[in-house]
Structure formats: C-alpha cells, structure tokens
Design a protein around this motif. Structure first.
Motif, PDB file in Angstrom:
ATOM      1  N   GLY A 246      -9.556   3.463   2.020  1.00  0.00           N
ATOM      2  CA  GLY A 246      -9.634   2.012   2.195  1.00  0.00           C
ATOM      3  C   GLY A 246      -9.063   1.264   1.017  1.00  0.00           C
ATOM      4  O   GLY A 246      -8.496   0.180   1.169  1.00  0.00           O
ATOM      5  N   ARG A 247      -9.189   1.814  -0.157  1.00  0.00           N
ATOM      6  CA  ARG A 247      -8.644   1.179  -1.352  1.00  0.00           C
ATOM      7  C   ARG A 247      -7.209   1.614  -1.621  1.00  0.00           C
ATOM      8  O   ARG A 247      -6.398   0.838  -2.118  1.00  0.00           O
ATOM      9  N   GLY A 248      -6.868   2.844  -1.298  1.00  0.00           N
ATOM     10  CA  GLY A 248      -5.564   3.386  -1.684  1.00  0.00           C
ATOM     11  C   GLY A 248      -4.429   3.112  -0.727  1.00  0.00           C
ATOM     12  O   GLY A 248      -3.263   3.063  -1.133  1.00  0.00           O
ATOM     13  N   GLU A 249      -4.720   2.944   0.547  1.00  0.00           N
ATOM     14  CA  GLU A 249      -3.656   2.735   1.535  1.00  0.00           C
ATOM     15  C   GLU A 249      -3.282   1.255   1.617  1.00  0.00           C
ATOM     16  O   GLU A 249      -4.145   0.383   1.437  1.00  0.00           O
ATOM     17  N   ALA A 250      -2.043   0.951   1.890  1.00  0.00           N
ATOM     18  CA  ALA A 250      -0.912   1.862   2.103  1.00  0.00           C
ATOM     19  C   ALA A 250      -0.340   2.296   0.744  1.00  0.00           C
ATOM     20  O   ALA A 250      -0.362   1.544  -0.227  1.00  0.00           O
ATOM     21  N   ARG A 251       0.193   3.519   0.730  1.00  0.00           N
ATOM     22  CA  ARG A 251       0.729   4.063  -0.507  1.00  0.00           C
ATOM     23  C   ARG A 251       2.148   3.559  -0.745  1.00  0.00           C
ATOM     24  O   ARG A 251       2.871   3.222   0.197  1.00  0.00           O
ATOM     25  N   GLY A 252       2.531   3.591  -2.001  1.00  0.00           N
ATOM     26  CA  GLY A 252       3.897   3.220  -2.319  1.00  0.00           C
ATOM     27  C   GLY A 252       4.103   3.047  -3.804  1.00  0.00           C
ATOM     28  O   GLY A 252       3.181   2.634  -4.520  1.00  0.00           O
ATOM     29  N   PRO A 253       5.306   3.350  -4.302  1.00  0.00           N
ATOM     30  CA  PRO A 253       5.584   3.181  -5.730  1.00  0.00           C
ATOM     31  C   PRO A 253       5.725   1.705  -6.087  1.00  0.00           C
ATOM     32  O   PRO A 253       6.103   0.882  -5.250  1.00  0.00           O
ATOM     33  N   ARG A 254       5.428   1.401  -7.329  1.00  0.00           N
ATOM     34  CA  ARG A 254       5.595   0.039  -7.823  1.00  0.00           C
ATOM     35  C   ARG A 254       5.567   0.062  -9.347  1.00  0.00           C
ATOM     36  O   ARG A 254       5.153   1.062  -9.947  1.00  0.00           O
ATOM     37  N   ARG A 255       5.973  -0.998  -9.962  1.00  0.00           N
ATOM     38  CA  ARG A 255       5.951  -1.080 -11.407  1.00  0.00           C
ATOM     39  C   ARG A 255       4.574  -1.518 -11.886  1.00  0.00           C
ATOM     40  O   ARG A 255       3.892  -2.275 -11.191  1.00  0.00           O
ATOM     41  N   PRO A 256       4.159  -1.069 -13.084  1.00  0.00           N
ATOM     42  CA  PRO A 256       2.880  -1.537 -13.620  1.00  0.00           C
ATOM     43  C   PRO A 256       2.869  -3.056 -13.738  1.00  0.00           C
ATOM     44  O   PRO A 256       3.840  -3.672 -14.197  1.00  0.00           O
ATOM     45  N   ALA A 262       0.856  -8.301  -2.554  1.00  0.00           N
ATOM     46  CA  ALA A 262       1.999  -9.038  -2.016  1.00  0.00           C
ATOM     47  C   ALA A 262       2.987  -8.109  -1.340  1.00  0.00           C
ATOM     48  O   ALA A 262       3.712  -8.515  -0.417  1.00  0.00           O
ATOM     49  N   GLN A 263       3.015  -6.859  -1.791  1.00  0.00           N
ATOM     50  CA  GLN A 263       3.913  -5.873  -1.190  1.00  0.00           C
ATOM     51  C   GLN A 263       3.253  -5.112  -0.046  1.00  0.00           C
ATOM     52  O   GLN A 263       3.843  -4.226   0.541  1.00  0.00           O
ATOM     53  N   GLY A 264       1.999  -5.471   0.243  1.00  0.00           N
ATOM     54  CA  GLY A 264       1.285  -4.791   1.311  1.00  0.00           C
ATOM     55  C   GLY A 264       0.873  -3.381   0.953  1.00  0.00           C
ATOM     56  O   GLY A 264       0.779  -2.527   1.831  1.00  0.00           O
ATOM     57  N   LEU A 265       0.630  -3.132  -0.332  1.00  0.00           N
ATOM     58  CA  LEU A 265       0.303  -1.787  -0.805  1.00  0.00           C
ATOM     59  C   LEU A 265      -1.120  -1.725  -1.325  1.00  0.00           C
ATOM     60  O   LEU A 265      -1.678  -2.727  -1.785  1.00  0.00           O
ATOM     61  N   GLY A 266      -1.682  -0.496  -1.244  1.00  0.00           N
ATOM     62  CA  GLY A 266      -2.977  -0.238  -1.852  1.00  0.00           C
ATOM     63  C   GLY A 266      -2.791   0.242  -3.282  1.00  0.00           C
ATOM     64  O   GLY A 266      -1.707   0.146  -3.865  1.00  0.00           O
ATOM     65  N   ASP A 267      -3.844   0.819  -3.846  1.00  0.00           N
ATOM     66  CA  ASP A 267      -3.795   1.252  -5.246  1.00  0.00           C
ATOM     67  C   ASP A 267      -3.060   2.570  -5.434  1.00  0.00           C
ATOM     68  O   ASP A 267      -2.676   2.903  -6.562  1.00  0.00           O
ATOM     69  N   CYS A 268      -2.897   3.369  -4.382  1.00  0.00           N
ATOM     70  CA  CYS A 268      -2.210   4.650  -4.529  1.00  0.00           C
ATOM     71  C   CYS A 268      -0.719   4.425  -4.673  1.00  0.00           C
ATOM     72  O   CYS A 268      -0.082   3.844  -3.786  1.00  0.00           O
ATOM     73  N   ILE A 269      -0.126   4.889  -5.790  1.00  0.00           N
ATOM     74  CA  ILE A 269       1.307   4.703  -6.027  1.00  0.00           C
ATOM     75  C   ILE A 269       2.128   5.885  -5.520  1.00  0.00           C
ATOM     76  O   ILE A 269       3.328   5.948  -5.745  1.00  0.00           O
ATOM     77  N   ASP A 270       1.454   6.828  -4.848  1.00  0.00           N
ATOM     78  CA  ASP A 270       2.118   7.988  -4.243  1.00  0.00           C
ATOM     79  C   ASP A 270       2.893   8.810  -5.276  1.00  0.00           C
ATOM     80  O   ASP A 270       4.012   9.263  -5.032  1.00  0.00           O
ATOM     81  N   CYS A 271       2.262   9.007  -6.445  1.00  0.00           N
ATOM     82  CA  CYS A 271       2.898   9.804  -7.497  1.00  0.00           C
ATOM     83  C   CYS A 271       2.754  11.300  -7.260  1.00  0.00           C
ATOM     84  O   CYS A 271       3.432  12.109  -7.906  1.00  0.00           O
ATOM     85  N   THR A 272       1.830  11.696  -6.358  1.00  0.00           N
ATOM     86  CA  THR A 272       1.542  13.085  -5.966  1.00  0.00           C
ATOM     87  C   THR A 272       0.999  13.923  -7.121  1.00  0.00           C
ATOM     88  O   THR A 272       0.949  15.150  -7.010  1.00  0.00           O
TER      89      THR A 272
END
Length: 465
Positions: A246-256, A262-272
C-alpha cells in the motif's frame, strides 16, 4: 433471462508450449547488506560458532565438559553425568526444543531459520569466505561469466580451500563431542585415530562442504521440512518479513527529493536491492513465500535506500498481515498462550526431574537358570546386579534383599563404586525348602548409602508342587 449457454465457464486457449515443470537452478549470488539485523545475525552466529567449536575443549573435573562417551554409555554435561536410564530426560529436552520452535514460529515466523539454524549460520560463513576470495556480488557475477584464466583459477582454489578447511574443522569439532578432543586432534593428523573417527569426520566434512557451499538455499527451500509446515503454524498476528504494498506501489525510479506522488509513484524506487541481498533469491515484494527464511537482509537493504531517499524506513519490515491491513495486532492470542503454557509446564517438569534425579541407580537381571539347590540344601537363584554411581564422588553402598521369609543374600554386600562409574556384581538369594511358597515370588534388592536408598524388583523361582 440467462440461458444455459450464458452460464458456461469461459474457455481459454492453452499455450502451445506449456511452462516446464522443472527448471534449472538459478545460482543465487547474494549481496552484502549492512544494518542492524545483519549485526544481530553476526552476534548470534558468533556465539553459536564459539559454543560449537569451543565446548569440546573445556575441562571439568579432569575430563571433557561436554562428551558423549558411547563405549561407557555416559553423557557428560559439565558436572552432571547422564546414563541410558536417564535418556527419558533427553527425550523430554527434545520435546521442549520442539515446542520452543513452535512458540517462536507462531510469534515471529522463521526466526530460527534466519538467525540460529546451522544451515544458515554456516551458509553466511561460507558466503564470507566467498566474498574475501572472489569479491562482492558484481565481481562474483563477472567472475562467473569470465573465461577460465590463472586469476580465476586462483580465486576459485582459494575459495574452495577455505570451504574445505571450515568443513574439516566442523567435522573434527562434531566428532570431538563423541571422542576426547585433545586425543582426537593429536591422533587424527598422525594416523593414530580410530577408523570410525576418520569415517565420521569425512562424512561431516563432505556434508558441510556440500550443504553450505553448493546447495545453500536448496536445503532451506526443498529439503528442510520446517519450510513446509511453518505456514500451518502462522496466523495473521505472526511477525513476518513483509513488503508494504500500500505504501510502496506503484514502483518506479526517481531522483532523491522528487515529488513521487506527482508522478503517481509509491515509495518503492524499484532498485531491486531487496532481491539482490536475499540468500534464497526471492522477491519479498511478491508476498510471503515458503523460501523466505526471515533473515531480514531485505529489511536492512531497503532501510538504507529509504534513508538515502529521505523516506520513512519500514517499507520492508517485521510486521504482520493484520498490521499490513491497518488492523491492530494481537500479541497475546490463544495459540501463542497455549504453546507458552505447555512449554513452561514442560520446563518445570524437566527441572523437577533433574532436581530429584536419583544419584544412584540399580538394575537387576535374573540368571537364565531358574533355580538350583546349594550345598546347604537351600533353594537358590542367581542375579546379576549393575550399580551406577551418578555422583562426582566415590560411594560405598550396603546391599540387602527382602520379599520371602528366611531369605538370605550370598555375595558381596558392601559395594564400592567410584565416581561416575558402574559396578557389575553377581549375587545369590536362597530360601529354605520348607519356607518356599510353591510359586514364583517377587523379591526386592535394596541399596543404601546414608539417606540415599534405591530398590529394584526381580523374581525368585523354585519347584512347583
């Protein structure tokens, strides 16, 4: 109105080439993740390794502190000696260990697997050997893909050399619990050790090298039965390592510092990184899986990333299904209380049994000859007695018998038994023919030493009318 044809189950075309039932193993190369749970694993592992390798070298009262003396059928634990007659206590200890595992599983899942299981502890140790010889994860992956060269051969030889050295040390330490450690170590490398010692050292060495060096997660996933029945013991309040979707989705990379919402992303940056550090190679974001050993390496990796992104930690954490659903987790629940109550009662029973364990034991075996007539014309039966002195000092015991009128004991009645030793004696009981009741009777042998008294029953046989 719906027709019968409307209620038919939709038919979906199957793939022309179905997925294979068996797939080749994908080698797992876990990355090192620093963090508080790694420090806990290291501390627990260091204590367990120190105990395993160190206990055989401790001396108590001139002998090895922990020693299975199989030829003498004695089990020494520091100042206490257990005999075969005491193995019911060992069975109780194993049952207590099982209920302790059940209690820990209900409370915190595979806590044992992640921190204290020998397979996990030795696997982490072998991974450390791999790291210092072949480098971190990226270097190992490049080395796997590289062609054979002198450098690659040297690194591989160093790794396997360390593995074999650790496996051999494990085999020697294991056998040292059954054979005096000092004599074993001095005789093993000079060819003076017993043949069975070489066999068992070789077997444990091979098993350690294979399990911790090659099989690794395959043992946890496919061979360990605990992985299969843990799901039956977990409930919605059990602590598990889980990803907060619920907190992490949707995944996606972003800059710190960027606006993830605003990008429609959760906290998971999908760094694996949570996948890269996992010793069994799973993705914790796919939910609770049978291959998860609860080591929390993914928690350390994710917390480090969250810190760099200035996000709150805990995207992957020890939590429960109920907490993930936004409900209040219940700690004191019937199943956990039940296991705890049974565990406490069994510990109390074991402690009581140990506290009131008789310091001497007496076993009586009647001779196969039914009876005989001695030189005095009395009916006589022969018995073989085993007296076990479980204390740390020598004792002299007084032996007598009862059970028939006019019963006489022939043989040594003053039995001197050294500390932690047993004495085998042959004695005879006799009775006058006129006092013989005409049928087999029960006789009792008594062993006395001050306030200590033990008794053992047997049968006295004679002629039948």
């Amino acid at each position: 109105m719906a027709t019968p044809s409307d209620k038919r189950i939709a038919v979906q075309a199957l793939d022309a080439e179905p997925a294979p039932l068996y797939a080749a193993r994908r080698k797992v190369q876990p990355r090192t993740a620093a963090g508080r749970f790694r420090r806990v694993r290291q501390c627990v592992g260091a204590v367990l390794l120190a105990l395993f390798f160190g206990l055989p070298w401790l001396q108590v009262e001139g002998r090895q502190a922990v020693w299975w003396d199989l030829p003498q059928r004695q089990f020494h634990i520091f100042s206490t000696t257990f005999w075969p007659q005491d193995f019911i206590l060992l069975a109780g200890l194993l049952i207590i260990a099982a209920f302790g595992l059940f209690f820990a599983t209900v409370y915190a899942g595979r806590l044992w697997c992640g921190y204290a299981c020998p397979q996990s502890v030795w696997t982490w140790l072998f991974l450390w050997c791999e790291k210092i010889t072949e480098g971190e994860r990226r270097q190992r992956l490049r080395l796997d893909a590289a062609r054979w060269s002198a450098g690659k051969a040297l690194r591989r030889a160093a790794k396997h050399g360390l593995w074999l050295a650790l496996a051999l040390a494990t085999g020697l330490a294991f056998v040292a619990y059954f054979s005096p450690a000092r004599a074993l170590l001095s005789g093993f490398f000079t060819g003076q050790a017993a043949g069975w010692a070489y066999f068992w050292v070789a077997l444990i060495t091979a098993g350690t090298y294979l399990n911790a060096g090659w099989l690794r997660e395959q043992v946890c996933v496919h061979m360990c039965p605990y992985a299969r029945f843990q799901s039956v013991m977990l409930d919605r309040d059990s602590l598990i390592v889980a990803y907060d979707a619920g907190r992490g989705e949707a995944r996606g990379p972003r800059r710190p510092g960027s606006d993830a919402q605003a990008q429609g992303l959760g906290d998971c940056i999908d760094c694996t990184l949570c996948v890269q550090v996992c010793p069994t190679g799973i993705d914790i974001r796919d939910g609770l899986q049978v291959a998860c050993i609860g080591c929390a390496a993914c928690v350390d990796a994710c917390d480090e990333v969250m810190g760099k992104m200035n996000y709150p930690k805990g995207l992957v954490s020890y939590t429960s299904e109920r907490a993930l659903a936004g409900e209040r987790r219940s700690t004191l629940r019937p199943r956990l209380l039940g296991y705890g109550a049974v565990l406490a009662l069994m510990l109390l029973a074991l402690g009581t049994a140990l506290a009131y364990r008789a310091p001497v034991a007496l076993d009586v075996a009647k001779d196969r000859l039914l009876y005989r007539e001695n030189a005095e014309g009395r009916l006589e039966n022969v018995y073989r007695l085993t007296v076990m002195n479980k204390t740390a000092s020598a004792h002299t015991y007084q032996l007598n018998a009862s059970g028939l009128p006019g019963l006489q004991l022939h043989g040594n009645t003053q039995l001197n038994v050294p500390a932690r030793s047993q004495l085998n004696v042959v004695v005879a009981l006799s009775v006058a023919p006129k006092q013989w009741p005409g049928s087999a009777a029960t006789v009792t042998f008594h062993l006395l030493d001050g306030n200590t008294q033990v008794a053992a029953d047997s049968r006295f046989t004679g002629p039948t009318p």
